[in-house]
Write a protein that holds these residues in place. Structure first.
Motif, PDB file in Angstrom:
ATOM      1  N   VAL A   1      12.967 -31.663  -7.693  1.00  0.00           N
ATOM      2  CA  VAL A   1      12.810 -30.280  -8.160  1.00  0.00           C
ATOM      3  C   VAL A   1      11.604 -30.086  -9.069  1.00  0.00           C
ATOM      4  CG1 VAL A   1      15.294 -29.854  -7.981  1.00  0.00           C
ATOM      5  CG2 VAL A   1      14.334 -30.616 -10.166  1.00  0.00           C
ATOM      6  N   ALA A   2      10.941 -31.166  -9.467  1.00  0.00           N
ATOM      7  CA  ALA A   2       9.807 -31.053 -10.394  1.00  0.00           C
ATOM      8  C   ALA A   2       8.734 -32.055 -10.011  1.00  0.00           C
ATOM      9  CB  ALA A   2      10.265 -31.293 -11.833  1.00  0.00           C
TER      10      ALA A   2
ATOM     11  N   ALA B   1      11.838 -29.191 -17.108  1.00  0.00           N
ATOM     12  CA  ALA B   1      12.834 -29.534 -16.092  1.00  0.00           C
ATOM     13  C   ALA B   1      14.009 -30.214 -16.773  1.00  0.00           C
ATOM     14  CB  ALA B   1      12.239 -30.457 -15.028  1.00  0.00           C
TER      15      ALA B   1
ATOM     16  N   SER C   1      12.156 -20.267 -16.274  1.00  0.00           N
ATOM     17  CA  SER C   1      11.586 -20.904 -15.086  1.00  0.00           C
ATOM     18  C   SER C   1      11.948 -22.382 -14.977  1.00  0.00           C
ATOM     19  CB  SER C   1      10.069 -20.755 -15.094  1.00  0.00           C
ATOM     20  OG  SER C   1       9.503 -21.427 -16.210  1.00  0.00           O
TER      21      SER C   1
ATOM     22  N   ALA D   1      13.321 -25.989 -14.057  1.00  0.00           N
ATOM     23  CA  ALA D   1      13.756 -26.651 -12.828  1.00  0.00           C
ATOM     24  C   ALA D   1      14.995 -27.471 -13.154  1.00  0.00           C
ATOM     25  CB  ALA D   1      12.652 -27.546 -12.282  1.00  0.00           C
TER      26      ALA D   1
END
Length: 239
Positions: free
Chosen positions: A113-114, A182, A207, A209
């Motif tokens: 995801v990052a 994240a 925002s 993650a």
């Protein structure tokens, strides 16, 4: 063969028990020769004491219990041995917790995801938290290893019982120059505490993650079987 009893914490959130059951199904599929059973310490059924008593009624005299726990804290060190002791008719070997051997799984969930090569990345490694300082330090040490190995900023955060919490961890990362945030998960399954972590993270950084929990990775099932085999070998040596 000696049965394998996988025991998770349990949760009021049905997603947690469903995730654990799916994990135990994968363990059973990977080792069809084994009698593999799911159980819980509390809040979900069947309870580990009920499963152990079922094994006694079925004629078993031994079992290996594998804790589906990430840290060596109160549940692993106190709760589980006390519950096992309630079934003295069964000789039970308790395996080690899953712990740090799941570090690669957690990192891969984060990398999904990052951009872990991004020097502006700040990572919150989110765990449940414990009253036992050594359990919290194990999570903090994991965050430091990631920072040392991969170059991004990383700090541990806890849902309860320990500091920092997620907002404080995000603020710390921003103060250290992180431009993107994240959250890596040190949770086996979804539930109320991971939801709390996610909500706090989104409040602190819309925002953000969010990495997934760990149980769905096939390496978790493999590790449970490794813990079973190690515990079985240790019991044989001490017999």
């Amino acid at each position: 063969m000696i049965p394998l009893v996988a025991v998770a914490h349990g949760s009021r959130d049905p997603r947690s028990a469903a995730t654990v059951r799916a994990l135990v199904d994968r363990i059973a599929a990977a080792a069809p020769e084994l009698d593999v059973r799911v159980s819980f310490l509390d809040l979900s059924e069947p309870l580990v004491t009920d499963v152990l008593r079922d094994l006694v009624r079925a004629g078993h005299r031994e079992a290996v219990v594998v804790p589906l726990l990430l840290g060596s804290a109160f549940h692993a060190r106190v709760d589980l041995p006390a519950l096992v002791a309630e079934v003295p008719a069964l000789r039970v070997t308790i395996a080690d917790v899953l712990g740090a051997d799941l570090e690669p799984v957690a990192f891969d969930r984060l990398a999904a995801v990052a951009d872990v090569s991004d020097p502006g990345l700040g990572v919150v490694l989110a765990a449940v938290g414990s009253s036992r300082a050594a359990a919290n330090e194990a999570v903090a040490a994991l965050a430091r290893r990631w920072q040392s190995r991969h170059g991004f900023r990383a700090v541990a955060a806890f849902a309860s019982a320990a500091k920092p919490d997620v907002p404080a961890a995000v603020a710390k990362l921003r103060a250290r120059g992180a431009s993107r945030i994240a959250v890596a998960s040190w949770f086996l399954a979804p539930g109320l505490l991971p939801d709390r972590i996610a909500a706090l993270a989104r409040e602190a950084e819309p925002s953000v993650a969010l990495a997934d929990c760990l149980a769905g990775d096939p390496r978790v099932a493999s590790l449970v079987l490794e813990r079973y085999a190690t515990a079985l070998a240790g019991a044989a040596r001490s017999a």
